[in-house]
Design a protein around this motif. Structure first.
Motif, mmCIF file in Angstrom:
data_model
loop_
_atom_site.group_PDB
_atom_site.id
_atom_site.type_symbol
_atom_site.label_atom_id
_atom_site.label_comp_id
_atom_site.label_asym_id
_atom_site.label_seq_id
_atom_site.Cartn_x
_atom_site.Cartn_y
_atom_site.Cartn_z
ATOM 1 N N LEU A 224 -24.084 -7.182 63.655
ATOM 2 C CA LEU A 224 -25.486 -6.860 63.415
ATOM 3 C C LEU A 224 -26.187 -7.950 62.612
ATOM 4 C CD1 LEU A 224 -25.481 -3.003 62.779
ATOM 5 C CD2 LEU A 224 -26.400 -4.244 64.750
ATOM 6 N N ALA A 225 -25.461 -8.619 61.727
ATOM 7 C CA ALA A 225 -26.067 -9.737 60.992
ATOM 8 C C ALA A 225 -26.536 -10.817 61.961
ATOM 9 C CB ALA A 225 -25.069 -10.314 59.996
ATOM 10 N N VAL A 226 -25.673 -11.144 62.916
ATOM 11 C CA VAL A 226 -26.046 -12.137 63.928
ATOM 12 C C VAL A 226 -27.189 -11.606 64.786
ATOM 13 C CG1 VAL A 226 -25.224 -13.450 65.918
ATOM 14 C CG2 VAL A 226 -23.726 -13.128 63.947
ATOM 15 N N ALA A 227 -27.104 -10.336 65.167
ATOM 16 C CA ALA A 227 -28.132 -9.751 66.037
ATOM 17 C C ALA A 227 -29.508 -9.762 65.388
ATOM 18 C CB ALA A 227 -27.735 -8.315 66.405
ATOM 19 N N VAL A 228 -29.587 -9.374 64.118
ATOM 20 C CA VAL A 228 -30.871 -9.338 63.417
ATOM 21 C C VAL A 228 -31.450 -10.740 63.317
ATOM 22 C CG1 VAL A 228 -31.927 -8.937 61.154
ATOM 23 C CG2 VAL A 228 -30.429 -7.199 62.161
ATOM 24 N N ALA A 229 -30.600 -11.722 62.998
ATOM 25 C CA ALA A 229 -31.081 -13.101 62.893
ATOM 26 C C ALA A 229 -31.590 -13.611 64.239
ATOM 27 C CB ALA A 229 -29.969 -14.005 62.362
ATOM 28 N N LEU A 230 -30.851 -13.356 65.314
ATOM 29 C CA LEU A 230 -31.262 -13.838 66.636
ATOM 30 C C LEU A 230 -32.538 -13.144 67.097
ATOM 31 C CD1 LEU A 230 -27.819 -14.061 68.518
ATOM 32 C CD2 LEU A 230 -29.078 -15.885 67.357
ATOM 33 N N PHE A 231 -32.632 -11.842 66.870
ATOM 34 C CA PHE A 231 -33.834 -11.095 67.247
ATOM 35 C C PHE A 231 -35.052 -11.660 66.515
ATOM 36 C CE2 PHE A 231 -36.942 -7.746 67.010
ATOM 37 C CZ PHE A 231 -36.832 -7.038 68.200
ATOM 38 N N THR A 232 -34.922 -11.891 65.224
ATOM 39 C CA THR A 232 -36.032 -12.419 64.426
ATOM 40 C C THR A 232 -36.415 -13.817 64.892
ATOM 41 O OG1 THR A 232 -35.260 -11.101 62.543
ATOM 42 C CG2 THR A 232 -36.815 -12.888 62.073
ATOM 43 N N ALA A 233 -35.410 -14.637 65.176
ATOM 44 C CA ALA A 233 -35.682 -15.996 65.659
ATOM 45 C C ALA A 233 -36.442 -15.963 66.986
ATOM 46 C CB ALA A 233 -34.370 -16.765 65.816
ATOM 47 N N CYS A 234 -36.040 -15.071 67.881
ATOM 48 C CA CYS A 234 -36.736 -14.944 69.165
ATOM 49 C C CYS A 234 -38.171 -14.470 68.966
ATOM 50 C CB CYS A 234 -35.993 -13.970 70.072
ATOM 51 S SG CYS A 234 -34.427 -14.576 70.727
ATOM 52 N N LEU A 235 -38.364 -13.532 68.056
ATOM 53 C CA LEU A 235 -39.698 -12.988 67.812
ATOM 54 C C LEU A 235 -40.640 -14.072 67.297
ATOM 55 C CD1 LEU A 235 -41.734 -10.679 67.515
ATOM 56 C CD2 LEU A 235 -40.739 -10.217 65.260
ATOM 57 N N SER B 84 -27.271 -22.294 55.599
ATOM 58 C CA SER B 84 -26.880 -22.989 56.821
ATOM 59 C C SER B 84 -27.455 -24.403 56.843
ATOM 60 C CB SER B 84 -27.380 -22.230 58.050
ATOM 61 O OG SER B 84 -28.769 -22.438 58.219
ATOM 62 N N PRO B 85 -26.865 -25.270 57.653
ATOM 63 C CA PRO B 85 -27.557 -26.509 57.997
ATOM 64 C C PRO B 85 -28.688 -26.191 58.975
ATOM 65 C CG PRO B 85 -25.556 -26.309 59.284
ATOM 66 C CD PRO B 85 -25.566 -25.138 58.327
ATOM 67 N N ILE B 86 -29.453 -27.179 59.360
ATOM 68 C CA ILE B 86 -30.466 -26.971 60.394
ATOM 69 C C ILE B 86 -29.754 -26.693 61.709
ATOM 70 C CG2 ILE B 86 -32.330 -28.043 61.710
ATOM 71 C CD1 ILE B 86 -33.014 -29.656 59.206
ATOM 72 N N CYS B 87 -30.105 -25.584 62.333
ATOM 73 C CA CYS B 87 -29.493 -25.193 63.611
ATOM 74 C C CYS B 87 -30.495 -25.489 64.729
ATOM 75 C CB CYS B 87 -29.139 -23.706 63.608
ATOM 76 S SG CYS B 87 -27.958 -23.237 62.319
ATOM 77 N N HIS B 88 -30.037 -26.170 65.759
ATOM 78 C CA HIS B 88 -30.924 -26.577 66.845
ATOM 79 C C HIS B 88 -30.849 -25.641 68.047
ATOM 80 C CE1 HIS B 88 -32.029 -30.366 64.886
ATOM 81 N NE2 HIS B 88 -30.782 -30.383 64.446
ATOM 82 N N SER B 89 -30.124 -24.552 67.906
ATOM 83 C CA SER B 89 -30.053 -23.566 68.985
ATOM 84 C C SER B 89 -29.673 -22.220 68.383
ATOM 85 C CB SER B 89 -29.005 -23.972 70.030
ATOM 86 O OG SER B 89 -27.698 -23.877 69.488
ATOM 87 N N LEU B 90 -29.934 -21.166 69.138
ATOM 88 C CA LEU B 90 -29.518 -19.839 68.707
ATOM 89 C C LEU B 90 -28.001 -19.746 68.635
ATOM 90 C CD1 LEU B 90 -31.976 -17.571 70.747
ATOM 91 C CD2 LEU B 90 -32.144 -18.242 68.345
ATOM 92 N N THR B 91 -27.313 -20.440 69.505
ATOM 93 C CA THR B 91 -25.847 -20.431 69.482
ATOM 94 C C THR B 91 -25.323 -21.013 68.177
ATOM 95 O OG1 THR B 91 -25.787 -20.650 71.892
ATOM 96 C CG2 THR B 91 -23.780 -21.207 70.694
ATOM 97 N N GLN B 92 -25.913 -22.112 67.722
ATOM 98 C CA GLN B 92 -25.501 -22.702 66.445
ATOM 99 C C GLN B 92 -25.778 -21.748 65.282
ATOM 100 O OE1 GLN B 92 -27.296 -26.544 65.878
ATOM 101 N NE2 GLN B 92 -26.284 -27.452 67.655
ATOM 102 N N LEU B 93 -26.910 -21.060 65.344
ATOM 103 C CA LEU B 93 -27.248 -20.097 64.301
ATOM 104 C C LEU B 93 -26.209 -18.979 64.247
ATOM 105 C CD1 LEU B 93 -29.305 -18.992 62.210
ATOM 106 C CD2 LEU B 93 -30.476 -17.873 64.125
ATOM 107 N N ALA B 94 -25.869 -18.429 65.393
ATOM 108 C CA ALA B 94 -24.868 -17.357 65.453
ATOM 109 C C ALA B 94 -23.519 -17.845 64.959
ATOM 110 C CB ALA B 94 -24.761 -16.829 66.884
#
Length: 361
Positions: A233-244, A47-57
């Motif tokens: 689930l791929a998006v969910a795992v990434a977002l959960f980890t980012a939040c943690l 990915s490029p650098i994502c500045h929000s969880l929305t961009q990451l998803a």
């Protein structure tokens, strides 16, 4: 969640059905960055650098859709999981690039046998002075992330008896597992440089702990995550980890109690490998705790940012935890794992139980 950090993600797929058409991919996927791995048919999308969880998803969904489309265009398939249920890494074609030849000479069968696929999440923007504390607080949470993402139960045509066999396969390599306590960034850099100069490895990126400080990017990189067959689930795992990791950096009070000695962390890591989210962990007083209950507790704190970024991902994760079982297998794999065709494990948009009302809306 206060947004003071950035995110990045790398996902590893396996291209089935001929050589990867690198030239075409680079031309068609001008908005994506690709990487190679030790096995020639492994493709990494960065990915490029994502500045929000929305961009990451959004990146995760778009990159997976792009690779799926390109594989279809070349009458190929794209395997997506922590381990391939049938293929043998020893007999699959190897990358002949100079770097990978060097690494292969150094690591031998420990590398060529490791045909595994992970999702690597980077968290950036953390000041160097805060990196050691954040990474050290993350150490006891790594078994939880292994449990959450466990998606590698079958390997070489066999049921391994493990939910996250990928982790055990990688453990043959040096400098894997739970990272050691990090005293400071300068001391860590000094140690890595000294070890490299002593010839223990050629490149700093050969430090392969479940989480590490990335010396080039200046990020905390979580490497413990299995690839997910389901996009949600791929998006969910990434977002959960980012939040943690963000919460650990910000020293969120609800995250500070889950600290323990290394004996408990090592025990919990194997429990996660063996049982996935059905694991039973030890806390700092050696009392038993349900991994699933711990994950559900954290999800109550992460629900708002995850829902805001990708509501489909939130409900997929909620359903996974409420079922208290590993990611559902396809019917053919349930009947006869060894007889399954690789094509039955390709990336698909929604191959898991999900919040039906939302997904059909």
């Amino acid at each position: 969640m206060e947004q003071t950090v950035t995110f990045g993600v790398e996902e590893e797929f396996y291209w089935l059905g001929g050589a990867i058409p690198w030239g075409s991919l680079l031309q068609a996927g001008s908005g994506f960055t690709f990487g190679q791995e030790a096995h020639a048919n492994t493709i990494e999308i960065i990915s490029p650098i994502c500045h929000s969880l929305t961009q990451l998803a959004s990146h995760l969904r778009q990159s997976r859709a792009f690779l799926r489309q390109e594989a279809s265009r070349y009458q190929s398939e794209l395997f997506c999981g922590g381990t391939h249920p049938q293929l043998d890494g020893m007999t699959e074609p190897k990358n002949i690039g100079h770097y990978y030849q060097q690494v292969n000479d150094f690591l031998g069968v420990a590398l060529t046998d490791s045909l595994v696929f992970g999702q690597h999440l980077h968290i950036g923007g953390i000041p160097p002075a805060e990196i050691p504390g954040t990474l050290n607080r993350l150490r006891p949470y790594l078994p939880l992330l292994i449990a959450l993402s466990a998606n590698s139960s079958h390997w070489r045509g066999h049921d391994t008896g493990l939910k996250a066999a990928r982790i055990c396969i990688l453990d043959k390599l040096p400098r894997t597992g739970i990272p050691p306590v990090m005293p400071s960034v300068p001391l860590y850099r000094k140690k890595i440089t000294a070890i490299q100069q002593a010839g223990a490895y050629q490149y700093p990126k050969q430090v392969l702990y479940d989480a590490r400080y990335h010396l080039v990017h200046g990020t905390i990189e979580v490497r413990a995550l299995d690839m997910q067959s389901c996009d949600h689930l791929a998006v969910a795992v990434a977002l959960f980890t980012a939040c943690l990791v963000t919460g650990l950096y910000q020293k969120a009070p609800y995250l500070l109690d889950w600290q323990m000695d290394d004996e408990a962390i090592i025990h919990n890591r194997y429990e996660a490998i063996k049982h996935g989210i059905a694991a039973t962990f030890l806390d700092k007083t050696y009392q038993q705790q349900s991994a699933c209950s711990l994950l559900q507790h954290l999800l109550t704190h992460f629900s708002a940012p995850i829902k805001a970024a990708d509501e489909h991902a939130f409900w997929a994760l909620q359903d996974k935890l409420s079922q208290n079982e590993a990611q559902p297998l396809c019917p053919a794999r349930q009947r006869d794992p060894a007889a399954c065709l690789a094509g039955e494990f390709v990336v698909s948009p929604s191959d898991t139980t999900t919040h039906t009302a939302l997904l059909n809306a």
